[in-house]
Design a protein around this motif. Structure first.
Motif, PDB file in Angstrom:
ATOM      1  N   LEU A 184      -8.118  -7.781  27.033  1.00 42.23           N
ATOM      2  CA  LEU A 184      -9.582  -7.894  27.039  1.00 42.23           C
ATOM      3  C   LEU A 184     -10.152  -7.776  25.626  1.00 42.23           C
ATOM      4  N   ALA A 185      -9.592  -6.847  24.846  1.00 43.93           N
ATOM      5  CA  ALA A 185     -10.066  -6.684  23.471  1.00 43.93           C
ATOM      6  C   ALA A 185      -9.808  -7.952  22.659  1.00 43.93           C
ATOM      7  N   TYR A 186      -8.622  -8.548  22.858  1.00 44.13           N
ATOM      8  CA  TYR A 186      -8.330  -9.799  22.152  1.00 44.13           C
ATOM      9  C   TYR A 186      -9.313 -10.899  22.549  1.00 44.13           C
TER      10      TYR A 186
ATOM     11  N   ASN B 160      -9.352 -13.875  19.999  1.00 50.70           N
ATOM     12  CA  ASN B 160      -7.915 -14.069  19.770  1.00 50.70           C
ATOM     13  C   ASN B 160      -7.266 -14.502  21.078  1.00 50.70           C
ATOM     14  N   LYS B 161      -7.373 -15.784  21.382  1.00 55.26           N
ATOM     15  CA  LYS B 161      -6.832 -16.286  22.643  1.00 55.26           C
ATOM     16  C   LYS B 161      -5.314 -16.150  22.690  1.00 55.26           C
TER      17      LYS B 161
ATOM     18  N   MET C 146      -3.237 -14.234  25.600  1.00 55.36           N
ATOM     19  CA  MET C 146      -2.201 -14.876  26.396  1.00 55.36           C
ATOM     20  C   MET C 146      -0.879 -14.104  26.323  1.00 55.36           C
ATOM     21  N   GLN C 147      -0.578 -13.526  25.174  1.00 56.91           N
ATOM     22  CA  GLN C 147       0.638 -12.712  25.061  1.00 56.91           C
ATOM     23  C   GLN C 147       0.568 -11.513  26.007  1.00 56.91           C
ATOM     24  N   GLN C 148      -0.602 -10.913  26.110  1.00 61.92           N
ATOM     25  CA  GLN C 148      -0.748  -9.788  27.039  1.00 61.92           C
ATOM     26  C   GLN C 148      -0.671 -10.260  28.488  1.00 61.92           C
TER      27      GLN C 148
END
Length: 395
Positions: free
Chosen positions: A360-362, A367-368, A372-374
């Motif tokens: 959510l912070a990204y 920082n898409k 997406m990594q999360q």
């Protein structure tokens, strides 16, 4: 940039103002988001999306009274939107109006009866209103929906304890520890549940001891604890205050009275006695508890300071790190949210809500790739949270 240019060309283009506000919100620029959405509402006071998004941006700025006004209008314009009711419930909760918060959360859960966020919002609102028995049903639904979610199982076990269902609490909290043996809070709540269960039949004996030894602070403290176990909070408060009058520098009395106030739904009184306990014998758990009560009292800045102190004393406690990160996220301090959650995930890589919060912070930082990594990390930890995060990542 595009929406700003559109507005320069067409100052009354409603959609441009709404999308500009949403874009600012996703960048974490909440003041600019609120300004754009305020203009959208001025142009079209009866537009649902303008009011909804304005309410959300104002929530992020802790302008809760204004947020509640905008969100109430959104629910009037589109009463079948569960998300609007859910945000309205959050706004009322942040204002300390727990009855209105509960009413809004009930409507949100009615409209989306199998949605995790709606069920958790409803359970939280029941708990804020000291309706522990009523909170059990939505919490059991959540556990059925997410059988591998240890955090939800813990909340259910803790609620069983507050509802004086001690056998159920002991069973549920034991299940938490089977799934996660190092769950500090579950171990503590299991201990408290067992103690309280054993205290119940001994109430009359404690009363007799106080009558026989009225100047013994320990006797008053034990009677207060027994009253607390029965949910008799006014009686518990009275006995703790008598114990403190006899032994004012006893940190445990202040701490247990603070816990009583917290369970009673009186955060300001809980804050007072957590602080007194800290003044006598500070530790990281007390600061964590103090921060939680500041949040319940709607004092987010003070909560952040307490969480920061908890982390300063012990930097490896996952609960303190997550609480601090969640408060930063709510405050719109996204870079700091990322820093704290990275530390949390170094300690506990599979922390479901930590991974979700980092995503959510990204998103808020634009920082898409990071988001997406999360999402990919969450797929193996908690698929439901992964799906929730994916829905919020801009396409």
């Amino acid at each position: 940039e595009v929406f700003t240019r559109l507005i320069a060309l067409e100052p009354k283009m409603l959609a441009a103002h709404i999308n500009l506000g949403v874009s600012y919100e996703r960048l974490g620029r909440m003041s600019e988001a609120a300004a754009a959405l305020t203009e959208a509402v001025r142009l079209e006071p009866l537009n649902f999306f303008a009011n909804l998004n304005l309410g959300v941006s104002l929530l992020n700025l802790d302008r809760n009274a204004e947020a509640a006004e905008a969100l109430k209008k959104a629910t009037e314009l589109s009463p079948d939107r569960a998300d609007a009711w859910h945000f309205l419930g959050n706004a009322y909760g942040d204002l300390g109006d727990h009855e209105k918060s509960l009413a809004a959360m009930k409507e949100a859960a009615r409209l989306k009866p199998n949605d995790f966020s709606m069920l958790m919002g409803l359970a939280t609102a029941f708990l804020a209103n000291q309706k522990h028995l009523e909170a059990l049903d939505p919490l059991r639904q959540i556990v059925r929906l997410r059988p591998n979610d240890v955090d939800s199982l813990f909340i259910l076990g803790n609620t069983y304890m507050m509802a004086q269902r001690y056998d159920d609490a002991i069973t549920t909290l034991s299940q938490v520890l089977t799934k996660k043996p190092d769950h500090v809070d579950a171990r503590d709540r299991l201990r408290v549940s067992t103690v309280r269960k054993n205290l119940l039949p001994r109430l009359e004996a404690y009363k007799r001891r106080v009558a026989e030894e009225p100047r013994d602070p320990k006797a008053h403290g034990e009677l207060a604890q027994a009253y607390n176990a029965l949910g008799m909070f006014p009686e518990s408060e009275s006995e703790y205050l008598k114990a403190i009058a006899l032994d004012p520098n006893n940190a445990d009395f202040h701490n247990t009275l603070a816990i009583t106030y917290a369970e009673w739904g009186k955060p300001n009184q809980a804050i007072e006695h957590y602080q007194k306990s800290i003044d006598i014998r500070p530790n990281h758990v007390l600061y964590l508890s103090l921060g939680n009560q500041y949040q319940k009292a709607g004092k987010l800045d003070e909560a952040i300071k307490a969480y920061q102190k908890s982390v300063e004393i012990k930097s490896t406690l996952p609960q303190s790190l997550y609480a601090l990160a969640s408060a930063y996220l709510k405050k719109g301090r996204y870079e700091e949210t990322v820093d704290v959650l990275r530390k949390l995930l170094e300690i506990e890589p599979a922390h479901a809500y930590g991974n979700h919060g980092l995503g959510l912070a990204y998103i808020k930082l634009g920082n898409k790739t990071g988001a997406m990594q999360q999402y990919y990390a969450l797929q193996n930890i908690n698929p439901d949270l992964a799906a929730d995060l994916l829905r919020q990542i801009p396409k």
